[in-house]
Design an enzyme around this catalytic site. Structure first.
Site, PDB file in Angstrom:
ATOM      1  N   HIS B 267       7.608  -6.146  -4.868  1.00 43.04           N
ATOM      2  CA  HIS B 267       6.876  -5.946  -3.655  1.00 43.04           C
ATOM      3  C   HIS B 267       5.607  -5.177  -4.113  1.00 43.04           C
ATOM      4  CE1 HIS B 267       6.012  -5.204   0.700  1.00 43.04           C
ATOM      5  NE2 HIS B 267       5.357  -4.017   0.115  1.00 43.04           N
ATOM      6  N   GLU B 268       5.610  -4.374  -4.609  1.00 41.44           N
ATOM      7  CA  GLU B 268       4.224  -3.393  -5.141  1.00 41.44           C
ATOM      8  C   GLU B 268       3.547  -4.222  -6.409  1.00 41.44           C
ATOM      9  OE1 GLU B 268       3.561  -1.189  -3.356  1.00 41.44           O
ATOM     10  OE2 GLU B 268       5.495  -0.835  -2.432  1.00 41.44           O
ATOM     11  N   HIS B 271       1.082  -6.425  -4.266  1.00 40.96           N
ATOM     12  CA  HIS B 271      -0.098  -5.528  -3.893  1.00 40.96           C
ATOM     13  C   HIS B 271      -0.911  -5.376  -5.118  1.00 40.96           C
ATOM     14  CE1 HIS B 271       0.963  -4.425   0.415  1.00 40.96           C
ATOM     15  NE2 HIS B 271       2.250  -3.955  -0.108  1.00 40.96           N
TER      16      HIS B 271
END
Lengths: 499, 499
Positions: B267-268, B271
């Site tokens: 997920h990160e 980003h």
């Protein structure tokens, strides 16, 4: 009783907090750059740092802040802490106002180019590639001295920049004692031979993971407060303080001669302990951190040399070394101590022992004076370096890399900094004798691992005051004398002339 | 062709660099606080942060900067990038000018108290202790909305704060599709049973060291650029960007149910990839970073859900898991995929699956509208929460800790933020279909580990523009439509109604 009562001083401290916050941020950025920053982040970091530095200068020199400082200077009946605040801020402001931004810019730009030229010149061991930059940096430092002003010689102005109140004649007086004293001591130690025997540990390789555990366990023995401080890894060991409750040290792991990593830790621990023991009431004020490079180095050298390179410390940590590294298992405590306290004339300052170290500084002090006060052709410096090295330390560099190019300081445009290292060694020995006469034999405390007593003594002697008193005043008040070089000779003689 | 040519815009970018530098510093301070800062450093860090934030506001609102922005707004014939710069700075300035410092201060102070009350209330599972703070934060958010202004309903002003241009009617339109659509889908998935089977891996314990190696190796497979980015550990995973060449992500290690740590990383990583792929020419400018929370979450959810929770990804990383963790050795690829893509109605949003997740957001959206637009007694909120949870998700919290107290957002004074999570899921599904139609079957690329193609597609689709275009404009230009909730339903149906 609160330390700050005068309303103008209180206002000054409150306004100063913004400058403190910028310093806090820049300290973190500097620490991060050496420890965790991804390598390609360097360009954006450089821009951010330059912007914040410029912003800091603007706030410092703003009419509003300057007039507040003027009002503070006019206050009467201030206590010591309040006077300290005024002294520190006024000094910073005075320096900032005297040096024109164009000179600061020129210095930063030239240093940055010089650093790259020096790195390459050192790699190729070729002084000529660095020569034009050194010439320019000497010229800029002379200009700086003229702008800053001085009473006796230009070099004074540069010394004062790194050690408040220090003059060339102070350093001369120090080396008038140390030069002959250390030469004589060194001859005796060398001819005796006890401390000069090479140890097999110098060549022994270690596993980084194991050495990390050693360093952590040594820090536990020293009661390094892990909730207010931390140890990381960087190419060159250093200490950063972000505040009285956030102080960070680093060490490096070269994979051999483990005492280099170990004593980096103990050295930086000494710096950190100074900052960690500043009175919390002074936090975030202009006097909330160590007063000068020399006094700071006194703390690090006290822990590294007086405590660390002692028989008592060797005994204390030997079980940890035996357990974690294994390399020391067949080595006696005595041989471990001699490995820690080896004395041997050598070429590289950063690897020098306690006895020869300050001769390396004397060499640099002589050359720096010539650069700034006198007339010297930059061409002649490498040869002068080598001659002096031979004369003072007894060894002659075979090339520029192990001679004049060995240190980064001049490449950074920093001239007048080296003497603070020797001041540190002197302060450490003064603190050693103060402990002896006021508390007792320090090695009985080291043997028991009773570092709380040692720390508490240092806190009350020096640390808690932060920058309240100027360095010389602090030493006079708390140790009864300024930089007394004879103390260093006495300490070294008592250590290295017996076994 | 250079992106910035207009001299006024160039001047604005140059002046803006100081604000960028302060943001850079504050980002690093925030990152450090969650990762390496010694625990007791927190108070000084809070003071430093508050000072820098105040300084930032002063510089932003200074006459000099404001008039430069006014001049920039008056420029004609600007290109898209130049217009983007004006749009972003003007928006920031507009918000800063509308919200009085007293309200900002009150909000910060109340949030800080509310956070402590919430922590304690959640621990004791007792809403009443948090109630008065929530009431006050609702009132403050209402005041904020009035100051910011809105066309239709006050909640619009708050939504716009977190997602430029977002209105209540946009979110309503989204949930008009998603509410019934997801309920229907969930019923089918549950009655089918394929994706709801619990996996033994949910309970399986892992060694942190082993899981760290898994995460590092997965990042290598994803070609995470280690010279421009890094992975660390923090209690709550997050991404920070200090610049286009310094982006940092974190994850956590809970010791069981390893997919939680793994998918935090993925997920990160999503980003981070957005920030790392912004056009380097936009670095340090107002448009040099991701445009909005919703578009950002689109990137993270794309990698976490579309790529990470796929059969292809499970197959790709299974050898790494088998080798490093061991836990998956007896598990088939199919069962590993089902462990990644489990669907099961549950109480806690942060642990929810792809199908139920947005129902958790719908619940919060309904309550937030009542708080800000309507009249609701704070007393009634816990019961409303539980009723809605039962109605929408089919499970009823047994207490406040697993009900209304589960999220930190409201305790931080943040109302209007939750909908951006659902926007992210929608954007991710829109990007999935764009990839399918313009490039091909994404899972054939995942199977081959060809993430360069995926990244390059995302860079040209969204990332390289940074904040050049406002979110809705970016989506229209690059994906042909704004937040299209049907895409999310289509993506989820295609995934969860077959096996």
């Amino acid at each position: 009783m609160p330390k700050f009562e005068n309303p103008v001083i209180k206002e000054l401290i409150e306004k100063y907090r913004r400058l403190w916050a910028l310093n806090h941020a820049m300290s973190l950025m500097g620490w991060d750059e050496e420890t965790y920053m991804p390598s390609k982040g360097v360009e954006e970091r450089a821009v951010a740092t330059a912007e914040l530095r410029a912003l800091y200068q603007e706030l410092l020199l703003s009419d509003q802040f300057v007039s507040l400082v003027e009002r503070a200077k006019a206050q009467e009946n201030l206590n010591d802490y309040e006077r300290g605040v005024v002294r520190v801020v006024d000094r910073e402001l005075r320096i900032a106002r005297k040096v024109p931004p164009s000179l600061t810019y020129e210095m930063a730009k030239t240093s940055s180019e010089a650093f790259m030229a020096w790195s390459e010149a050192k790699r190729r061991s070729d002084f000529s590639a660095f020569k034009p930059y050194l010439q320019k940096l000497i010229d800029l430092n002379k200009q700086m001295a003229e702008k800053l002003g001085y009473e006796e010689v230009p070099y004074d102005a540069l010394l004062d920049l790194y050690e408040e109140g220090l003059r060339t004649r102070d350093v001369k007086a120090v080396f008038d004692v140390l030069g002959p004293g250390l030469r004589g001591l060194l001859d005796k130690v060398v001819s005796d031979g006890y401390y000069t025997v090479p140890s097999p540990l110098e060549e022994a390789k270690y596993q980084e993971e194991a050495m990390r555990r050693v360093n952590q366990r040594v820090l536990e023995l020293l009661k390094f407060p892990q909730d207010r401080a931390r140890l990381d890894v960087s190419p060159h060991p250093f200490t950063t303080n972000m505040g009285v409750n956030d102080v960070r040290i680093t060490t490096r792991y070269e994979g051999f001669d483990f005492k280099r990593s170990l004593f980096s830790v103990v050295h930086e621990f000494g710096h950190a302990t100074y900052e960690l023991q500043v009175d919390p009431e002074l936090a975030m004020t202009p006097i909330g951190s160590g007063v000068s490079l020399g006094v700071h180095e006194g703390q690090s050298r006290f822990w590294e040399n007086v405590i660390g390179r002692s028989r008592a410390f060797a005994s204390l940590i030997k079980p940890v070394l035996d357990q974690e590294l294994g390399l020391t298992k067949g080595i006696s405590e005595d041989d471990l101590y001699r490995y820690f306290a080896t004395v041997r004339p050598s070429l590289i300052r950063t690897e020098a022992d306690e006895v020869t170290y300050n001769l390396h500084i004397l060499l640099r002090f002589e050359l720096e004076q010539l650069m700034i006060n006198g007339e010297v052709k930059v061409d002649e410096l490498p040869e002068m370096w080598n001659d002096e090295s031979e004369k003072l330390i007894g060894v002659r560099p075979k090339n520029d890399a192990e001679g004049i190019l060995q240190d980064v300081h001049w490449a950074h445009g920093t001239i007048g900094y080296f003497p603070t290292y020797t001041l540190g060694n002197i302060v450490a020995s003064m603190m050693y004798f103060a402990f002896s006469s006021r508390v007792g034999d320090i090695y009985s405390y080291v043997t028991r691992g009773d570092f709380d007593t040692v720390k508490s003594f240092l806190r009350d002697l020096v640390h808690k005051y932060g920058a309240t008193y100027a360095p010389k005043e602090l030493l006079r008040r708390q140790l009864g004398e300024e930089y007394n070089a004879q103390r260093l000779l006495d300490y070294l003689s008592s250590k290295y002339l017996k076994h």
